[in-house]
Design an enzyme around this catalytic site. Structure first.
Site, PDB file in Angstrom:
ATOM      1  N   ASP A  54      -0.245   5.160   0.824  1.00 44.39           N
ATOM      2  CA  ASP A  54      -0.532   6.197   1.820  1.00 44.39           C
ATOM      3  C   ASP A  54      -0.667   5.614   3.218  1.00 44.39           C
ATOM      4  O   ASP A  54      -1.534   4.784   3.471  1.00 44.39           O
ATOM      5  CB  ASP A  54      -1.803   6.948   1.430  1.00 44.39           C
ATOM      6  CG  ASP A  54      -1.601   7.722   0.133  1.00 44.39           C
ATOM      7  OD1 ASP A  54      -2.344   7.478  -0.830  1.00 44.39           O
ATOM      8  OD2 ASP A  54      -0.667   8.540   0.069  1.00 44.39           O
ATOM      9  N   ASP A 107       0.879  -1.171   0.000  1.00 39.82           N
ATOM     10  CA  ASP A 107       0.000   0.000   0.000  1.00 39.82           C
ATOM     11  C   ASP A 107       0.919   1.225   0.000  1.00 39.82           C
ATOM     12  O   ASP A 107       2.112   1.122   0.307  1.00 39.82           O
ATOM     13  CB  ASP A 107      -0.865  -0.055   1.271  1.00 39.82           C
ATOM     14  CG  ASP A 107      -1.535   1.260   1.596  1.00 39.82           C
ATOM     15  OD1 ASP A 107      -2.251   1.768   0.720  1.00 39.82           O
ATOM     16  OD2 ASP A 107      -1.318   1.784   2.709  1.00 39.82           O
TER      17      ASP A 107
HETATM   18  C1  XBP Z   1      -5.225   6.229   0.618  1.00 38.70           C
HETATM   19  C2  XBP Z   1      -6.413   6.863   0.034  1.00 38.70           C
HETATM   20  C3  XBP Z   1      -6.229   7.882  -1.048  1.00 38.70           C
HETATM   21  C4  XBP Z   1      -5.563   9.142  -0.477  1.00 38.70           C
HETATM   22  C5  XBP Z   1      -5.845  10.346  -1.352  1.00 38.70           C
HETATM   23  O1  XBP Z   1      -4.758   5.333  -0.349  1.00 38.70           O
HETATM   24  O2  XBP Z   1      -7.536   6.502   0.386  1.00 38.70           O
HETATM   25  O3  XBP Z   1      -7.512   8.197  -1.548  1.00 38.70           O
HETATM   26  O4  XBP Z   1      -6.134   9.418   0.795  1.00 38.70           O
HETATM   27  O5  XBP Z   1      -5.386  10.092  -2.656  1.00 38.70           O
HETATM   28  P1  XBP Z   1      -3.898   3.987   0.084  1.00 38.70           P
HETATM   29  P2  XBP Z   1      -6.331  10.483  -3.905  1.00 38.70           P
HETATM   30  O6  XBP Z   1      -3.838   3.931   1.604  1.00 38.70           O
HETATM   31  O7  XBP Z   1      -4.662   2.841  -0.522  1.00 38.70           O
HETATM   32  O8  XBP Z   1      -2.531   4.198  -0.527  1.00 38.70           O
HETATM   33  O9  XBP Z   1      -6.882  11.863  -3.625  1.00 38.70           O
HETATM   34  O10 XBP Z   1      -5.400  10.443  -5.098  1.00 38.70           O
HETATM   35  O11 XBP Z   1      -7.392   9.424  -3.935  1.00 38.70           O
HETATM   36 MG    MG Z   2      -3.004   3.218   3.266  1.00 35.57          MG
END
Ligand code: XBP
Ligand code: MG
Length: 258
Positions: free
Chosen positions: A10, A8
């Site tokens: 973020d 993953d």
């Molecule tokens: C985390 C999310 C993303 C980010 C924002 O993604 O839910 O939506 O918060 O990015 P992960 P965007 O933990 O799966 O990496 O605005 O580009 O959606």
């Molecule tokens: Mg995440």
């Protein structure tokens, strides 16, 4: 035998939400002349909805804002999210968001051990390439065989779609892979796709329900910045490829909900 690690982005590779995505959203709202402002607590609640566009729509609907009845709502969300992504990319280019402790070390160890690497994320693809380019250098982009990101699948986490997409592209069975996640939505997706999952929580997700995880850690850690939880659980300072490839460390399912 484990052949691939699927990460993953973020909250896992980098702590991007509080001072990255959230700031970029607020800049986009101000640029559009909207009086919306997502403070840190509000954003923590909104993280229950994955996907930036879906998160904006959820915010408008649940607060019954006037834009909720606007026939141009889809266009407004699209434009706001495009501005937000531009703002976020500028933040990344200023190298404002580092990788979490031990991430680069574990990636290098995995590559040296011949473990294939991939990404399975809800965020926008450009955000992934910019994070890697700024944190690992341009060579870092080539480390990941597949980048499964954002709208490449119809249904985002906690649905397993993005993991199914990556497994299919890599022609691998889930049993040959380990997923790395940071949140309840993320582990729901990885477990639903049949992957053993290592969790490294962060300040936004430390109280999430990680039931079913193989390991739940505060961070991967490094020699000079150890993982506290791994030390307590296994007497090791930091997560290593060697530890991950020892079945005993992944065969335990943890009930972790605090
Ligand atoms: C985390 C999310 C993303 C980010 C924002 O993604 O839910 O939506 O918060 O990015 P992960 P965007 O933990 O799966 O990496 O605005 O580009 O959606
Ligand atoms: Mg995440």
């Amino acid at each position: 035998m484990i052949e691939a690690f699927i990460f993953d982005v973020d909250g896992t590779l980098a702590d991007t939400e509080r001072h990255g995505h959230r700031v970029a959203f607020n800049q986009a709202f101000a640029e559009a002349g909207l009086d919306w402002h997502w403070d840190e607590d509000t954003y923590g609640d909104l993280l229950a909805v994955t996907g930036g566009k879906e998160r904006i729509r959820h915010f408008v609907q649940t607060r019954d804002l006037p834009q909720h009845r606007d026939p141009q709502l889809d266009a407004l969300i699209r434009d706001l999210h495009a501005s937000k992504t531009r703002n976020y990319l500028e933040l990344l280019e200023s190298n404002a968001i580092p990788l979490r402790p031990g991430v680069e070390r574990l990636l290098r160890e995995a590559r040296a051990a011949g473990i294939r690497l991939a990404i399975a994320t809800t965020t926008t693809p450009q955000n992934v390439t910019a994070l890697h380019a700024n944190a690992l250098g341009d060579h870092g982009l080539g480390w990941f065989e597949v980048i499964g990101a954002g709208d490449v699948v119809a249904t985002k986490k906690p649905a397993p779609d993005i993991y199914h997409y990556v497994l299919e592209k890599m022609q691998l069975e889930a049993t040959r892979c380990v997923a790395f996640e940071d949140s309840h939505n993320g582990i729901r997706a990885s477990l639903a796709a049949g992957l053993k999952t290592v969790v490294t929580y962060n300040d936004y997700t430390r109280h999430d329900d990680f039931t079913g995880a193989s390991l739940v850690l505060d961070q991967f850690g490094d020699r000079d910045n150890p993982s506290q939880e791994l030390w307590q659980q296994h007497g090791q300072n930091f997560l290593s490829v060697t530890a991950l490839l020892q079945p005993v460390n992944l065969d335990t399912n943890i009930c972790h909900s605090s």
